[in-house]
Design a protein around this motif. Sequence first.
Motif, PDB file in Angstrom:
ATOM      1  N   VAL A  76      69.371  51.094  49.689  1.00 44.39           N
ATOM      2  CA  VAL A  76      69.952  49.851  50.206  1.00 44.39           C
ATOM      3  C   VAL A  76      69.010  48.710  49.856  1.00 44.39           C
ATOM      4  O   VAL A  76      67.834  48.726  50.230  1.00 44.39           O
ATOM      5  CB  VAL A  76      70.163  49.909  51.740  1.00 44.39           C
ATOM      6  N   TYR A  77      69.553  47.723  49.121  1.00 40.08           N
ATOM      7  CA  TYR A  77      68.811  46.501  48.794  1.00 40.08           C
ATOM      8  C   TYR A  77      69.278  45.411  49.754  1.00 40.08           C
ATOM      9  O   TYR A  77      70.480  45.204  49.924  1.00 40.08           O
ATOM     10  CB  TYR A  77      69.100  46.052  47.362  1.00 40.08           C
ATOM     11  N   GLU A  78      68.328  44.693  50.359  1.00 42.19           N
ATOM     12  CA  GLU A  78      68.660  43.581  51.259  1.00 42.19           C
ATOM     13  C   GLU A  78      67.897  42.350  50.806  1.00 42.19           C
ATOM     14  O   GLU A  78      66.715  42.441  50.462  1.00 42.19           O
ATOM     15  CB  GLU A  78      68.258  43.905  52.700  1.00 42.19           C
ATOM     16  N   LEU A  79      68.566  41.200  50.824  1.00 44.67           N
ATOM     17  CA  LEU A  79      67.936  39.942  50.425  1.00 44.67           C
ATOM     18  C   LEU A  79      68.366  38.874  51.420  1.00 44.67           C
ATOM     19  O   LEU A  79      69.561  38.667  51.647  1.00 44.67           O
ATOM     20  CB  LEU A  79      68.377  39.573  49.004  1.00 44.67           C
ATOM     21  N   LEU A 133      62.519  33.532  50.301  1.00 49.11           N
ATOM     22  CA  LEU A 133      63.273  34.768  50.071  1.00 49.11           C
ATOM     23  C   LEU A 133      62.517  35.941  50.674  1.00 49.11           C
ATOM     24  O   LEU A 133      61.290  35.990  50.625  1.00 49.11           O
ATOM     25  CB  LEU A 133      63.449  35.059  48.576  1.00 49.11           C
ATOM     26  N   LEU A 134      63.273  36.885  51.227  1.00 50.69           N
ATOM     27  CA  LEU A 134      62.701  38.131  51.740  1.00 50.69           C
ATOM     28  C   LEU A 134      63.559  39.267  51.205  1.00 50.69           C
ATOM     29  O   LEU A 134      64.780  39.244  51.328  1.00 50.69           O
ATOM     30  CB  LEU A 134      62.724  38.157  53.282  1.00 50.69           C
ATOM     31  N   CYS A 135      62.905  40.264  50.598  1.00 53.30           N
ATOM     32  CA  CYS A 135      63.653  41.439  50.141  1.00 53.30           C
ATOM     33  C   CYS A 135      63.141  42.659  50.885  1.00 53.30           C
ATOM     34  O   CYS A 135      61.984  42.718  51.301  1.00 53.30           O
ATOM     35  CB  CYS A 135      63.542  41.624  48.633  1.00 53.30           C
ATOM     36  N   ALA A 145      59.868  49.301  50.547  1.00 52.51           N
ATOM     37  CA  ALA A 145      59.289  48.078  49.992  1.00 52.51           C
ATOM     38  C   ALA A 145      59.811  46.878  50.770  1.00 52.51           C
ATOM     39  O   ALA A 145      60.966  46.852  51.191  1.00 52.51           O
ATOM     40  CB  ALA A 145      59.632  47.928  48.520  1.00 52.51           C
ATOM     41  N   GLU A 146      58.913  45.905  50.939  1.00 53.33           N
ATOM     42  CA  GLU A 146      59.295  44.666  51.620  1.00 53.33           C
ATOM     43  C   GLU A 146      58.362  43.569  51.123  1.00 53.33           C
ATOM     44  O   GLU A 146      57.151  43.772  51.053  1.00 53.33           O
ATOM     45  CB  GLU A 146      59.161  44.847  53.139  1.00 53.33           C
ATOM     46  N   SER A 157      59.837  39.628  43.379  1.00 53.26           N
ATOM     47  CA  SER A 157      59.957  40.938  42.753  1.00 53.26           C
ATOM     48  C   SER A 157      59.566  41.990  43.777  1.00 53.26           C
ATOM     49  O   SER A 157      58.467  41.960  44.310  1.00 53.26           O
ATOM     50  CB  SER A 157      59.045  41.023  41.530  1.00 53.26           C
ATOM     51  N   CYS A 158      60.486  42.888  44.040  1.00 50.98           N
ATOM     52  CA  CYS A 158      60.302  43.907  45.073  1.00 50.98           C
ATOM     53  C   CYS A 158      60.621  45.247  44.423  1.00 50.98           C
ATOM     54  O   CYS A 158      61.703  45.415  43.865  1.00 50.98           O
ATOM     55  CB  CYS A 158      61.260  43.587  46.215  1.00 50.98           C
ATOM     56  N   SER A 159      59.697  46.219  44.478  1.00 53.46           N
ATOM     57  CA  SER A 159      59.979  47.518  43.858  1.00 53.46           C
ATOM     58  C   SER A 159      59.274  48.646  44.595  1.00 53.46           C
ATOM     59  O   SER A 159      58.289  48.442  45.290  1.00 53.46           O
ATOM     60  CB  SER A 159      59.550  47.519  42.383  1.00 53.46           C
TER      61      SER A 159
END
Length: 160
Positions: A76-79, A133-135, A145-146, A157-159
């Motif tokens: 699940v990707y959240e932005l 922005l927050l991912c 990852a956060e 960039s979040c990975s």
Amino acid sequence: MGVPGATRPTAVRGDSGRLRPLGSAVVVIGVIAVAVTVAWYVMPKATPDDQPAPAAAVPSVTVEPAITREVTRTVVYELTGGDLAHNLTYVANGGDLEQQAEVHLPWSVTVQRRVPAEQPVFSSLVAQSAGALLCRIRVDGHVVAEKSVAGEGRQLSCSA
């Protein structure tokens, strides 16, 4: 005073005053004869009755393919952040990259990824915004990852 005359050694002078050979040809022939004789005894002798030894049988080896157990991971990707995010790119189903030019925030997507059981799933999200922005990336319910950025035109960039 005169020049001394050349004299021949008396040990090699023959009856007629000529030099006779020292026997070097006889010595060379003798060495060759000894070498041939030694080679004759040392080298194995082949006869028509001799059969070559049969080749040893090599056992065949069957290599079974490694069985890799695969599992399906839920990513699940959240932005979150301001109103809009631009140039959003993330790893989607099957490991393909998915791109969206503009998304309204908050934004979220769920993808299924099939991976070997002992291997972690690679997940990545990249985006830009005019504000903060927050991912967050969750794999099977766990946050892996956060990251956050703030400022005009910043890239996130979040990975994992």
